[in-house]
Scaffold this motif. Sequence first.
Motif, PDB file in Angstrom:
ATOM      1  N   LEU A  89       0.710  -1.236  -0.032  1.00  0.00           N
ATOM      2  CA  LEU A  89      -0.240   0.197  -0.055  1.00  0.00           C
ATOM      3  C   LEU A  89       0.950   1.161  -0.045  1.00  0.00           C
ATOM      4  O   LEU A  89       1.835   1.388   0.544  1.00  0.00           O
ATOM      5  CB  LEU A  89      -0.879  -0.013   1.429  1.00  0.00           C
ATOM      6  CG  LEU A  89      -2.325   0.575   1.298  1.00  0.00           C
ATOM      7  CD1 LEU A  89      -3.030  -0.226   0.443  1.00  0.00           C
ATOM      8  CD2 LEU A  89      -2.810   0.722   2.834  1.00  0.00           C
ATOM      9  N   ARG A  92       0.058   6.586   3.693  1.00  0.00           N
ATOM     10  CA  ARG A  92      -0.983   7.657   3.788  1.00  0.00           C
ATOM     11  C   ARG A  92      -0.968   8.673   4.780  1.00  0.00           C
ATOM     12  O   ARG A  92      -0.369   8.538   5.532  1.00  0.00           O
ATOM     13  CB  ARG A  92      -2.472   6.853   4.036  1.00  0.00           C
ATOM     14  CG  ARG A  92      -2.858   5.591   3.309  1.00  0.00           C
ATOM     15  CD  ARG A  92      -3.312   6.121   2.074  1.00  0.00           C
ATOM     16  NE  ARG A  92      -4.278   5.234   1.264  1.00  0.00           N
ATOM     17  CZ  ARG A  92      -3.821   4.469   0.440  1.00  0.00           C
ATOM     18  NH1 ARG A  92      -2.676   3.983   0.265  1.00  0.00           N
ATOM     19  NH2 ARG A  92      -4.966   3.344  -0.013  1.00  0.00           N
ATOM     20  N   GLU A  94      -2.656   9.776   6.861  1.00  0.00           N
ATOM     21  CA  GLU A  94      -3.134   9.395   8.178  1.00  0.00           C
ATOM     22  C   GLU A  94      -2.171   8.677   9.101  1.00  0.00           C
ATOM     23  O   GLU A  94      -2.382   8.678  10.168  1.00  0.00           O
ATOM     24  CB  GLU A  94      -4.612   8.844   8.136  1.00  0.00           C
ATOM     25  CG  GLU A  94      -5.003   7.790   7.297  1.00  0.00           C
ATOM     26  CD  GLU A  94      -5.277   8.160   5.748  1.00  0.00           C
ATOM     27  OE1 GLU A  94      -4.861   9.198   5.320  1.00  0.00           O
ATOM     28  OE2 GLU A  94      -6.115   7.314   5.179  1.00  0.00           O
ATOM     29  N   ASN A 184      -1.258  -0.812  11.674  1.00  0.00           N
ATOM     30  CA  ASN A 184      -2.169  -0.373  10.671  1.00  0.00           C
ATOM     31  C   ASN A 184      -2.858  -1.520   9.790  1.00  0.00           C
ATOM     32  O   ASN A 184      -2.053  -1.531   8.848  1.00  0.00           O
ATOM     33  CB  ASN A 184      -1.469   0.855   9.726  1.00  0.00           C
ATOM     34  CG  ASN A 184      -2.562   1.458   8.608  1.00  0.00           C
ATOM     35  OD1 ASN A 184      -3.778   0.962   8.762  1.00  0.00           O
ATOM     36  ND2 ASN A 184      -1.910   1.995   7.536  1.00  0.00           N
ATOM     37  N   PRO A 185      -3.566  -2.124  10.419  1.00  0.00           N
ATOM     38  CA  PRO A 185      -4.067  -3.613   9.709  1.00  0.00           C
ATOM     39  C   PRO A 185      -4.906  -3.184   8.677  1.00  0.00           C
ATOM     40  O   PRO A 185      -5.515  -2.016   8.706  1.00  0.00           O
ATOM     41  CB  PRO A 185      -4.540  -4.199  10.917  1.00  0.00           C
ATOM     42  CG  PRO A 185      -5.279  -3.266  11.793  1.00  0.00           C
ATOM     43  CD  PRO A 185      -4.188  -1.917  11.905  1.00  0.00           C
ATOM     44  N   PRO A 186      -5.429  -4.131   7.975  1.00  0.00           N
ATOM     45  CA  PRO A 186      -6.258  -3.938   6.890  1.00  0.00           C
ATOM     46  C   PRO A 186      -7.651  -3.495   7.686  1.00  0.00           C
ATOM     47  O   PRO A 186      -8.131  -4.148   8.440  1.00  0.00           O
ATOM     48  CB  PRO A 186      -6.621  -5.362   6.161  1.00  0.00           C
ATOM     49  CG  PRO A 186      -5.078  -5.905   6.551  1.00  0.00           C
ATOM     50  CD  PRO A 186      -4.845  -5.557   8.037  1.00  0.00           C
ATOM     51  N   TYR A 187      -8.430  -2.620   7.103  1.00  0.00           N
ATOM     52  CA  TYR A 187      -9.573  -2.216   7.872  1.00  0.00           C
ATOM     53  C   TYR A 187     -10.700  -1.859   7.050  1.00  0.00           C
ATOM     54  O   TYR A 187     -11.810  -1.478   7.536  1.00  0.00           O
ATOM     55  CB  TYR A 187      -9.295  -1.204   8.974  1.00  0.00           C
ATOM     56  CG  TYR A 187      -8.703   0.138   8.676  1.00  0.00           C
ATOM     57  CD1 TYR A 187      -9.597   0.894   7.921  1.00  0.00           C
ATOM     58  CD2 TYR A 187      -7.776   0.470   9.245  1.00  0.00           C
ATOM     59  CE1 TYR A 187      -9.070   2.096   7.433  1.00  0.00           C
ATOM     60  CE2 TYR A 187      -6.830   1.714   8.892  1.00  0.00           C
ATOM     61  CZ  TYR A 187      -7.650   2.665   8.191  1.00  0.00           C
ATOM     62  OH  TYR A 187      -7.330   3.698   7.796  1.00  0.00           O
ATOM     63  N   VAL A 188     -10.677  -1.796   5.815  1.00  0.00           N
ATOM     64  CA  VAL A 188     -11.631  -1.379   4.927  1.00  0.00           C
ATOM     65  C   VAL A 188     -12.609  -2.504   4.448  1.00  0.00           C
ATOM     66  O   VAL A 188     -12.186  -3.695   4.295  1.00  0.00           O
ATOM     67  CB  VAL A 188     -11.129  -0.844   3.553  1.00  0.00           C
ATOM     68  CG1 VAL A 188     -12.258  -0.227   2.659  1.00  0.00           C
ATOM     69  CG2 VAL A 188     -10.208   0.453   3.964  1.00  0.00           C
ATOM     70  N   ALA A 208      -3.814  -6.050   1.649  1.00  0.00           N
ATOM     71  CA  ALA A 208      -3.533  -4.753   2.680  1.00  0.00           C
ATOM     72  C   ALA A 208      -4.903  -3.734   3.156  1.00  0.00           C
ATOM     73  O   ALA A 208      -4.707  -3.185   4.139  1.00  0.00           O
ATOM     74  CB  ALA A 208      -2.322  -3.988   2.028  1.00  0.00           C
ATOM     75  N   LEU A 209      -5.496  -3.979   2.395  1.00  0.00           N
ATOM     76  CA  LEU A 209      -6.783  -3.048   2.476  1.00  0.00           C
ATOM     77  C   LEU A 209      -8.205  -3.635   3.380  1.00  0.00           C
ATOM     78  O   LEU A 209      -8.584  -3.283   4.071  1.00  0.00           O
ATOM     79  CB  LEU A 209      -7.403  -2.687   1.286  1.00  0.00           C
ATOM     80  CG  LEU A 209      -6.743  -1.422   0.661  1.00  0.00           C
ATOM     81  CD1 LEU A 209      -6.863  -1.349  -0.916  1.00  0.00           C
ATOM     82  CD2 LEU A 209      -6.653  -0.187   1.240  1.00  0.00           C
ATOM     83  N   GLU A 240      -3.892   2.296  13.822  1.00  0.00           N
ATOM     84  CA  GLU A 240      -4.769   3.042  13.029  1.00  0.00           C
ATOM     85  C   GLU A 240      -6.145   2.281  12.690  1.00  0.00           C
ATOM     86  O   GLU A 240      -6.171   1.111  12.599  1.00  0.00           O
ATOM     87  CB  GLU A 240      -3.948   3.141  11.716  1.00  0.00           C
ATOM     88  CG  GLU A 240      -4.822   4.343  10.775  1.00  0.00           C
ATOM     89  CD  GLU A 240      -4.115   4.407   9.281  1.00  0.00           C
ATOM     90  OE1 GLU A 240      -2.858   4.838   9.545  1.00  0.00           O
ATOM     91  OE2 GLU A 240      -4.908   4.443   8.444  1.00  0.00           O
TER      92      GLU A 240
HETATM   93  N1  GLN Z   1      -6.432   4.378   4.935  1.00  0.00           N
HETATM   94  C1  GLN Z   1      -6.429   3.516   4.174  1.00  0.00           C
HETATM   95  C2  GLN Z   1      -7.322   3.991   2.932  1.00  0.00           C
HETATM   96  O1  GLN Z   1      -8.555   4.357   3.246  1.00  0.00           O
HETATM   97  C3  GLN Z   1      -6.588   1.925   4.464  1.00  0.00           C
HETATM   98  C4  GLN Z   1      -5.593   1.514   5.408  1.00  0.00           C
HETATM   99  C5  GLN Z   1      -5.962   0.125   5.747  1.00  0.00           C
HETATM  100  O2  GLN Z   1      -6.656  -0.513   5.549  1.00  0.00           O
HETATM  101  N2  GLN Z   1      -5.164  -0.051   6.991  1.00  0.00           N
HETATM  102  O3  GLN Z   1      -7.061   3.508   1.800  1.00  0.00           O
END
Ligand code: GLN
Length: 278
Positions: A89, A92, A94, A184-188, A208-209, A240
Amino acid sequence: MSNTLSDINSLLQAIYPRREAGAVASLLLQKIVGASASDVLLGNFELSKVQLQNIEMALERLKLNEPIQYVLGQTEFCGLPFKTDKRALIPRPETEELVSWVLSLKSNAEVRVVLDICTGSGCIAVTLAKNLPDAKVFALDISLDALSLAQENAVLNAVQIEFLHCNILKTDDLGEKFDIIVSNPPYVLLSEKQFMRPNVLDYEPEIALFVSEENPLIFYEHIAHFAQKHLNKNGCLFFEINQQFGNQIVELLQKYQFKNIELKKDISGNDRMCLINS
Ligand code: GLN
């Protein structure tokens, strides 16, 4: 094709919003010509035939929505240079906020061992290693591709990091304790895909997302459990997070014996970071 900044800028306006087009055009010229932003702006450069061809190739890739950071192969994170390509990734803004938060609370004198979980490009681990020069920094990822890029970024920034290839969801012990664990793990959510731009969806690694709708906090739960056993006294865990889940993550963390849990917003006013004190 003509070689001026404004010509490239106009071409890019077909792909980017107006202000972004100007910035991308300048970055592209800076990289290809090897000139400063002001020299590019003043037109203090000449393009060779090869450079012109490189610009044309870059524009073709940008037209196909490839992110500028991948086309240039580099970006900046917390003022440091990072290689960027499809292996991980793109760092970012953030995440820069997260790293700044860690560094505002922790000094070199009090941090001996650090772990970055799901390191990706290595931007968090490398920046912490650079700013906490006496700390031993570990970084792990499930992706060998990401780890190879992170390793190159450690070399680029002249820091020593111990990289570990493992799946944190299947890791219960690393035989080491840490003063800082950061992730900052995958979180979407997969359902958020429909709102995302093709430059992300067509190019950045899905692994990663995305997380599943059924268990979106799986990484937080596992890492919290891991941190409970692997944080030193007065150690901290930094996350994150997905802005939708601030309160749910706090509730989840309250199930563990942590001293204190703090939620923090990013510059856009969204719940984006979380700090847990052991
Ligand atoms: N902040 C990232 C995005 O919105 C996502 C990062 C994540 O999944 N850790 O694309």
